[in-house]
Design a protein around this motif. Sequence first.
Motif, PDB file in Angstrom:
ATOM      1  N   PRO A 143       0.799  -1.239   0.000  1.00 44.88           N
ATOM      2  CA  PRO A 143       0.000   0.000   0.000  1.00 44.88           C
ATOM      3  C   PRO A 143       0.824   1.277   0.000  1.00 44.88           C
ATOM      4  N   ARG A 144       1.916   1.326   0.767  1.00 48.33           N
ATOM      5  CA  ARG A 144       2.696   2.556   0.837  1.00 48.33           C
ATOM      6  C   ARG A 144       3.285   2.904  -0.524  1.00 48.33           C
ATOM      7  N   ALA A 145       3.890   1.951  -1.171  1.00 45.37           N
ATOM      8  CA  ALA A 145       4.489   2.205  -2.481  1.00 45.37           C
ATOM      9  C   ALA A 145       3.428   2.600  -3.506  1.00 45.37           C
ATOM     10  N   ALA A 146       2.270   1.956  -3.455  1.00 45.85           N
ATOM     11  CA  ALA A 146       1.214   2.254  -4.416  1.00 45.85           C
ATOM     12  C   ALA A 146       0.686   3.671  -4.237  1.00 45.85           C
ATOM     13  N   LEU A 147       0.423   4.076  -2.994  1.00 41.89           N
ATOM     14  CA  LEU A 147      -0.123   5.413  -2.749  1.00 41.89           C
ATOM     15  C   LEU A 147       0.869   6.511  -3.129  1.00 41.89           C
ATOM     16  N   SER A 148       2.126   6.333  -2.758  1.00 43.41           N
ATOM     17  CA  SER A 148       3.109   7.361  -3.096  1.00 43.41           C
ATOM     18  C   SER A 148       3.334   7.415  -4.610  1.00 43.41           C
ATOM     19  N   GLY A 149       3.329   6.278  -5.282  1.00 38.79           N
ATOM     20  CA  GLY A 149       3.497   6.256  -6.732  1.00 38.79           C
ATOM     21  C   GLY A 149       2.345   6.918  -7.459  1.00 38.79           C
ATOM     22  N   ILE A 150       1.116   6.664  -7.021  1.00 35.48           N
ATOM     23  CA  ILE A 150      -0.055   7.289  -7.648  1.00 35.48           C
ATOM     24  C   ILE A 150       0.013   8.803  -7.483  1.00 35.48           C
ATOM     25  N   ALA A 151       0.391   9.264  -6.283  1.00 37.28           N
ATOM     26  CA  ALA A 151       0.479  10.707  -6.047  1.00 37.28           C
ATOM     27  C   ALA A 151       1.544  11.352  -6.933  1.00 37.28           C
ATOM     28  N   LEU A 152       2.677  10.685  -7.119  1.00 43.65           N
ATOM     29  CA  LEU A 152       3.724  11.219  -7.991  1.00 43.65           C
ATOM     30  C   LEU A 152       3.239  11.358  -9.434  1.00 43.65           C
ATOM     31  N   VAL A 153       2.548  10.347  -9.916  1.00 41.79           N
ATOM     32  CA  VAL A 153       2.025  10.402 -11.282  1.00 41.79           C
ATOM     33  C   VAL A 153       1.054  11.571 -11.437  1.00 41.79           C
ATOM     34  N   PHE A 154       0.185  11.768 -10.439  1.00 44.57           N
ATOM     35  CA  PHE A 154      -0.764  12.875 -10.508  1.00 44.57           C
ATOM     36  C   PHE A 154      -0.049  14.222 -10.468  1.00 44.57           C
ATOM     37  N   GLY A 155       0.992  14.325  -9.646  1.00 48.35           N
ATOM     38  CA  GLY A 155       1.733  15.576  -9.582  1.00 48.35           C
ATOM     39  C   GLY A 155       2.361  15.940 -10.914  1.00 48.35           C
ATOM     40  N   VAL A 156       3.018  14.971 -11.538  1.00 51.46           N
ATOM     41  CA  VAL A 156       3.657  15.216 -12.834  1.00 51.46           C
ATOM     42  C   VAL A 156       2.607  15.513 -13.907  1.00 51.46           C
ATOM     43  N   GLY A 157       1.533  14.725 -13.932  1.00 51.17           N
ATOM     44  CA  GLY A 157       0.503  14.927 -14.946  1.00 51.17           C
ATOM     45  C   GLY A 157      -0.173  16.279 -14.831  1.00 51.17           C
ATOM     46  N   THR A 158      -0.442  16.720 -13.597  1.00 47.85           N
ATOM     47  CA  THR A 158      -1.076  18.024 -13.402  1.00 47.85           C
ATOM     48  C   THR A 158      -0.148  19.148 -13.823  1.00 47.85           C
TER      49      THR A 158
END
Length: 392
Positions: free
Chosen positions: A75-90
Amino acid sequence: MRTYRELLRAPEFAPLFVATSAHVAASTVSGLALGVLVYGATRSPLLAALSMFGPSLAQVAGAAALLSAADRLPPRAALSGIALVFGVGTAVLAVPGLPVGAVFAVVLGLGLVASLNGGVRWGLLNEILPREGYLLGRSTMNMTAGLLQICGYAAGGVLVAALSPRGALLAGAALYLAEAAVARWGLSARPPRDTGRPSVTATWRANARLWSSVPRRYVFLALWVPNGLIVGCESLFVPYAPEHAGLLFAVAAAGMLAGDVLAGRFVPARWRVRLGAPMRLLLAAPYLVFAFRPGLTVAALAVGVASVGYAASLLLQERLMALTPEELSGHALGLHSSGTLTMQGVGAALAGAIAQVTSAATAMAAMAVVSVAVTLALAGGLRPAPASTAAG
């Protein structure tokens, strides 16, 4: 677990709470900014609605192909990875001169990644808290989301005016990166909840198992459809009141906050099943007033009262957990989240299409009529079931 003090003492609830709050704030600010940016460029109610809620349509692809990863990734790796993708995409969305087609390609890609977000996040919450504490924990998250949306839409409006829509998008990107940092260094490393490698086959197998139960099927439909149709109404706030859309979004968030406080803290367990249908009707009925094209005051009052009805989702989530085996909890919550967001995208597209040929007010009233009809049609299948049907 019935008090907020007990909730806050639960290990790891605080960092998950902070990370989730950052995610809500980021999506609120960036969503409003993107809607304003696209509407200003195209003057199209349909494209404005789709820019804010259309990415949710990609959730159906994620639910069909990726959702098994919700219980099979740390869960930790998944949540941090999803947030990074959203940050870059935004941040990419803020690039000057980005064509509208490229904007939608980015947001649909983010929607596909987001299909994992609900399953991972709420599955972890279900893991952190005892089962009887899930409703209080989720309602607390929702209450905070309501407060952050009130502040976020107000702040988003200020940022759009002061910095431009692109500046507000960059602020949203920074919040996503802050979420990634909190998740990475605030949560402990936990093993996946289920074994095996994520795959399309595993996703379909679990989806079929969840859908095979008639009681669960009715719960999923009640979680997805009435909610999605009313979000279609909300997707038209910008075309309906371009200068006051932020106010309408803030009032909606305030109503949702009130409903979450009521359902999460004060409604006795014996009333929860009975209140589901009335709350879903409350979610839709006030929007019928838009058939008369009300002024801002009446419109805001209707939106605020209606949004109290979003608390029906909390009551249904508690019922879904009671009907679901532990090893499928993350998948079930992910299917709920992805299905809800997909239907929100469908609702936004449908409302935008109706508004394109009629008006925003007519489309909002029409969506409310359909939501009421769906709630009445599902009522029979949501009557309390014997305890023996609880999981399978």
